[in-house]
Scaffold this motif. Structure first.
Motif, PDB file in Angstrom:
ATOM      1  N   HIS A  77      30.881  -9.148  15.977  1.00 55.72           N
ATOM      2  CA  HIS A  77      30.944 -10.757  15.546  1.00 55.72           C
ATOM      3  C   HIS A  77      30.796 -11.475  16.605  1.00 55.72           C
ATOM      4  O   HIS A  77      31.039 -11.402  17.748  1.00 55.72           O
ATOM      5  N   TYR A  78      30.078 -12.632  16.368  1.00 56.91           N
ATOM      6  CA  TYR A  78      29.882 -13.720  17.250  1.00 56.91           C
ATOM      7  C   TYR A  78      30.297 -15.009  16.481  1.00 56.91           C
ATOM      8  O   TYR A  78      29.534 -15.279  15.597  1.00 56.91           O
ATOM      9  N   ASN A  79      30.983 -15.874  16.888  1.00 55.43           N
ATOM     10  CA  ASN A  79      31.580 -17.189  16.080  1.00 55.43           C
ATOM     11  C   ASN A  79      30.531 -18.387  16.639  1.00 55.43           C
ATOM     12  O   ASN A  79      30.710 -18.894  17.386  1.00 55.43           O
ATOM     13  N   GLY A 122      29.659 -20.664  14.902  1.00 51.08           N
ATOM     14  CA  GLY A 122      30.135 -22.259  14.568  1.00 51.08           C
ATOM     15  C   GLY A 122      31.196 -22.672  15.506  1.00 51.08           C
ATOM     16  O   GLY A 122      30.962 -23.988  15.847  1.00 51.08           O
ATOM     17  N   GLN A 123      32.059 -21.814  16.237  1.00 50.41           N
ATOM     18  CA  GLN A 123      32.810 -22.482  17.283  1.00 50.41           C
ATOM     19  C   GLN A 123      31.858 -22.837  18.566  1.00 50.41           C
ATOM     20  O   GLN A 123      31.962 -23.929  19.199  1.00 50.41           O
ATOM     21  N   ARG A 167      30.312 -16.248  11.163  1.00 51.46           N
ATOM     22  CA  ARG A 167      30.102 -15.322  12.204  1.00 51.46           C
ATOM     23  C   ARG A 167      29.004 -14.537  11.997  1.00 51.46           C
ATOM     24  O   ARG A 167      28.461 -14.240  11.249  1.00 51.46           O
ATOM     25  N   LYS A 194      32.742 -16.146   7.098  1.00 48.15           N
ATOM     26  CA  LYS A 194      33.411 -17.178   7.971  1.00 48.15           C
ATOM     27  C   LYS A 194      32.406 -17.764   8.879  1.00 48.15           C
ATOM     28  O   LYS A 194      32.796 -18.289  10.109  1.00 48.15           O
ATOM     29  N   ARG A 238      34.020 -21.705   4.459  1.00 45.88           N
ATOM     30  CA  ARG A 238      32.848 -21.983   5.242  1.00 45.88           C
ATOM     31  C   ARG A 238      32.348 -23.276   5.294  1.00 45.88           C
ATOM     32  O   ARG A 238      31.116 -23.532   5.862  1.00 45.88           O
ATOM     33  N   THR A 289      30.946 -24.226   8.902  1.00 46.03           N
ATOM     34  CA  THR A 289      30.392 -22.949   9.359  1.00 46.03           C
ATOM     35  C   THR A 289      28.880 -23.355  10.025  1.00 46.03           C
ATOM     36  O   THR A 289      28.274 -22.586  10.766  1.00 46.03           O
TER      37      THR A 289
END
Length: 390
Positions: A158-160, A162-163, A151, A149, A309, A312
């Motif tokens: 987890h750390y996103n 992409g965001q 992350r 995903k 993905r 991402t």
């Protein structure tokens, strides 16, 4: 705090006072500006000195807010991301730009406004390579620590990322548009209000993007698929042609690579060229609110497992990004890149969506593995959709 009270750091937030000032501005909310507002403001003026002064004074207040918010977020990235060399370099660049604007006197005369504009142009040029620096920063992370995903995995957490990059790049596009618009109001061009073309024809812009994409495709593969333009190819709207070109170029480059590689792989004995490769189709349609554009190819599509993905910044169908960077650096060290890199940096597609969303549009991908991929681009025709600034 005013620039004439104390001198601030030139390289970044090197003192508690510097950090406090950045934090103060980072807590402020940036202004939301629509494409229509920029267009109408430019249309309603004769680029008088007073108009340019008011615009410069707005940027003098607005840009430090946007730069500070990004600098703060870069500094607070978790899991040691904030300490990687590339990310640290980008953060210091944002902090340095923040302090350059903050220390500059409020532009309340034509002379100060002209000097302020020259400084903004210099800042814009300094930030030109930020995207490449961020791509390298991603490679300083272990690629095996990125899950499907997108992350970042660290100690079970987890750390996103992409965001974060969505916010970072959306802000970057907004800053560059504001600066570019102000600079070009000093240099009026026929048919333009700043960087906004009054009668931008998407099909015409696409034609230039096709030529550019085919050029590097031919350099890489010795051939390139044809591209057919269909639908309402004569429609026009006020828009930023540079943004459209970026989107078209990235998407067409992906489609051309997919088509050439698929048919060479499936039928290696055939001499594939423009005459027998299936063409790429670009369809234009104009609705009441939006302009819609569909790019369709027969490049074999993307597996469903890969669709999640796509956005991402770590997914690419062209091999490992680190290999692409090494190839580029190796060839540059030999006196310049000899073989164009068609793909592999994993930023083209998500950044195309950022450019579409910057002024209320969007970008969607539908794929049929074994056949090909359709990409839908939506552009706000009225230019009045407000997009929250991160």
């Amino acid at each position: 705090l005013r620039p004439n009270v104390r001198y601030m750091s030139i390289d970044g937030a090197d003192s508690d006072e510097d950090t406090t000032e950045i934090m103060f501005y980072a807590r402020r909310s940036p202004a939301t500006i629509t494409l229509r507002e920029m267009y109408e403001y430019g249309c309603s003026t004769d680029h008088s000195k007073r108009t340019l002064l008011l615009a410069a004074q707005f940027l003098h207040e607005e840009l430090p807010v946007r730069l500070a918010r990004r600098a703060k977020e870069l500094k607070s990235l978790p899991f040691g991301l904030n300490n990687t060399a590339s990310i640290t370099g980008v953060r210091k660049l944002y902090e340095r730009s923040f302090f350059r604007i903050r220390r500059f006197p409020r532009p309340n005369s034509s002379e100060l406004e002209e000097r302020f504009t020259e400084m903004l142009e210099d800042i814009k040029n300094e930030h030109s390579n930020v995207q490449a620096s961020v791509a390298r920063g991603l490679q300083e992370l272990n690629e095996g620590r990125i899950d499907k995903k997108g992350r970042l995995i660290h100690a079970g957490m987890h750390y996103n990322f992409g965001q974060f990059l969505d916010r970072f790049y959306l802000s970057r596009v907004g800053v560059r548009v504001l600066i570019g618009q102000h600079i070009m109001l000093h240099h009026p061009q026929e048919g333009f209000i700043g960087i906004i073309q009054t009668e931008c024809q998407p099909a015409f812009v696409c034609g230039h993007a096709i030529e550019d994409a085919q050029h590097i495709c031919r350099m890489r593969y010795k051939t390139a698929p044809a591209v057919r333009l269909e639908g309402d190819t004569e429609m026009e709207l006020p828009y930023i042609p540079e943004h459209l070109h970026y989107i078209f170029f990235e998407l067409l480059k992906n489609s051309m690579r997919a088509v050439v590689e698929r048919y060479r792989r499936e039928q290696p004995d055939v001499e594939w060229d423009e005459t027998n490769l299936p063409p790429i189709s670009v369809v234009f349609a104009e609705g009441e609110e939006d302009v819609a554009i569909k790019i369709s190819d027969k490049g074999g599509g993307i597996p469903r497992s890969g669709m999640e993905r796509l956005w991402t910044y770590s997914f690419t169908t062209a091999g490992k990004t680190s290999d692409m960077i090494k190839q580029l650096e190796l060839e540059q060290g030999d006196g310049g890149a000899k073989t164009p890199i068609m793909a592999g940096f994993a930023h083209g597609l998500p950044l195309s969506r950022i450019h579409a969303r910057a002024f209320g549009g969007d970008l969607e991908v539908l794929s049929m593995q074994g056949n090909g991929t359709d990409v839908y681009i939506h552009i706000s025709k009225l230019g009045d959709r407000q997009v929250p600034v991160p």
